[in-house]
Write an enzyme that holds these catalytic residues in place. Structure first.
Site, PDB file in Angstrom:
ATOM      1  N   TYR A 138       0.818  -1.216   0.000  1.00 21.26           N
ATOM      2  CA  TYR A 138       0.000   0.000   0.000  1.00 21.26           C
ATOM      3  C   TYR A 138       0.854   1.270   0.000  1.00 21.26           C
ATOM      4  CZ  TYR A 138      -3.910  -3.053   1.283  1.00 21.26           C
ATOM      5  OH  TYR A 138      -4.856  -4.040   1.308  1.00 21.26           O
ATOM      6  N   LYS A 189       3.404 -15.376   2.422  1.00 20.21           N
ATOM      7  CA  LYS A 189       3.332 -16.110   1.148  1.00 20.21           C
ATOM      8  C   LYS A 189       4.771 -16.431   0.746  1.00 20.21           C
ATOM      9  CE  LYS A 189       0.902 -17.589  -2.419  1.00 20.21           C
ATOM     10  NZ  LYS A 189       0.052 -18.789  -2.331  1.00 20.21           N
ATOM     11  N   ASP A 221      -3.049 -18.195   1.652  1.00 20.95           N
ATOM     12  CA  ASP A 221      -4.189 -18.858   1.016  1.00 20.95           C
ATOM     13  C   ASP A 221      -4.752 -19.944   1.931  1.00 20.95           C
ATOM     14  OD1 ASP A 221      -1.694 -19.967   0.589  1.00 20.95           O
ATOM     15  OD2 ASP A 221      -2.101 -20.681  -1.442  1.00 20.95           O
ATOM     16  N   ASP A 245      -5.454  -6.984   5.846  1.00 21.95           N
ATOM     17  CA  ASP A 245      -6.647  -6.262   5.410  1.00 21.95           C
ATOM     18  C   ASP A 245      -7.739  -7.268   5.028  1.00 21.95           C
ATOM     19  OD1 ASP A 245      -8.388  -4.393   4.441  1.00 21.95           O
ATOM     20  OD2 ASP A 245      -7.126  -3.707   2.786  1.00 21.95           O
ATOM     21  N   ASP A 249     -11.135  -8.758   7.528  1.00 20.76           N
ATOM     22  CA  ASP A 249     -12.534  -8.625   7.099  1.00 20.76           C
ATOM     23  C   ASP A 249     -13.217  -9.990   7.064  1.00 20.76           C
ATOM     24  OD1 ASP A 249     -12.448  -5.903   6.867  1.00 20.76           O
ATOM     25  OD2 ASP A 249     -13.367  -5.865   4.871  1.00 20.76           O
TER      26      ASP A 249
END
Ligand code: NAD
Length: 367
Positions: A138, A189, A221, A245, A249
């Site tokens: 980001y 990852k 994942d 992020d 959620d």
């Protein structure tokens, strides 16, 4: 205990009003709480033509903790990007160096049926996600759009983490796990990304200082899958900004309503900004029907993380549970056909449970 109150927009003032009653009750029992209110977001723009007015930032800087409602609303959608309400939140996070975002996803037994997952899968859910908040893809550069060697337009971003950035968020992860059940899952990852290989190395190194915490590594994942398959297998999760992020959620949905979940964004010294994870809900603003519990639970997090008062935090959380146990539900929590109460009535129920709970034991120096 100097607390800046930033109600913001939409339902923000309604829900912060209920949290303020909790603070007032604690002050009347002798806790040295001082509060001051300032505008942010759209209300900041209305007051001072900026989503983060100078006076609001100055107040947040001198405060020990900040309680934020929510920002945003259709009236401000047409403003240029730098004046939009969310710039108020991004600006305050950056200015205060709030790099660690803590999001608990806790399913109160009273709400087991409110989750979209089967009650037997989510019963007893109690996970905290520690998300890095000021780095990663980001904020990495270079980023932008360009024409590639085939003459095609492409977009690109840079995923980037430095060793000190990983170390400091890893420490928050281990400290959080240490206060809970001593189990930490680091999510990355590392099978694909160089940034993640470094992340895994650094987290493994930091783990040597926390021999009492069991560390596991998991690919993002797999973590996304395990969160819905067997969410209770997690206790504390630490991860980067992008993965956090998305996973936070996902985890929030396990707990039923978005109106239940608090969050903390902390700096290196425990100063924090506390806010519900939901937005300003313009569709229900001004009607007195919003769920105030995520904001009240944000106050509990404030006592736990900034003021090191687990006793006060536990008492606020117990009062929330007592209100739910009485069967009171705002519309977001009510089952189809079930009668719903308003913001004030649910706040009243928390207040009466708080008053009937044990008075808070004072520490030295408190009157
Ligand atoms: P939202 O979270 O405001 O609302 C999503 C849905 O959840 C709506 O139906 C709303 O009524 C409901 N809801 C949210 N909080 C609730 C509560 N406490 N009680 C009962 N129901 C609740 O998200 P959105 O609709 O996508 O965004 C609305 C505005 O909020 C936008 O301007 C957005 O930019 C802003 N926003 C702000 C924040 C923040 O302040 N941190 C976060 C997300 C969105």
């Amino acid at each position: 205990m100097k607390i800046a109150l930033l109600p913001g927009d939409g339902i923000g003032p309604e829900i912060v009003a209920e949290a303020t009653r909790v603070l007032d009750a604690l002050r009347s029992e002798g806790l040295p709480i001082e509060t001051e209110t300032a505008p942010i977001g759209g209300s900041g723009f209305d007051a001072a033509h900026h989503p983060l007015p100078d006076a609001t930032l100055a107040l947040a800087r001198v405060a020990d903790a900040v309680l934020l409602g929510a920002v945003g609303g259709p009236a401000y959608d047409g403003l240029p990007r730098e004046l939009r309400p969310e710039q108020g939140i991004l600006g305050i996070r950056k200015a205060l160096g709030l790099f660690a975002n803590l999001r608990p996803a806790l399913l109160y037994p009273e709400l087991a049926d409110a989750s979209t997952l089967k009650a037997e899968v989510v019963a007893g859910l109690d996970v905290v996600i520690v998300r890095e908040l000021t780095g990663d893809i980001y904020f990495g550069s270079p980023r932008g759009r360009r024409t590639n060697e085939h003459g095609d337009e492409e977009g690109f971003d840079t995923m980037r983490y430095s060793v000190p950035e990983i170390e400091r968020i890893a420490k928050v992860g281990f400290e959080t796990a240490r206060r809970r059940s001593h189990r930490l899952t680091s999510v990355d990852k590392a099978n694909v990304l160089d940034t993640s290989i470094l992340w895994r190395e650094v987290v493994t190194r930091v783990a040597r200082d926390y021999p009492d915490v069991a560390l596991a590594h998991m690919y993002v994942d797999n973590a996304a899958m395990q969160l819905v398959r067997n969410p209770r297998s997690f206790d504390t999760i630490v991860t980067g900004n992008l993965f956090g992020d998305i996973l936070s959620d996902e985890a929030s949905m396990l707990a039923g309503s978005i109106g239940m979940l608090p969050s903390a964004s902390l700096d290196a010294n425990g100063k924090g900004l506390y806010e519900p994870i939901h937005g300003s809900a313009p569709d229900i603003a001004g009607r007195g029907v919003a769920n105030p519990l995520a904001t009240i639970l944000s106050v509990a997090m404030m006592f736990r993380h900034t003021f090191a008062r687990d006793d006060v935090a536990a008492r606020i959380e117990a009062a929330v549970r007592a209100a739910l146990a009485r069967g009171l539900r705002t519309a977001d929590l009510a089952a189809p056909g079930e009668a719903a109460v308003g913001t004030r009535a649910l706040g009243d129920a928390v207040m009466s449970a708080l008053r009937s709970g044990n008075a808070i034991a004072m520490k030295d120096g408190e009157s």
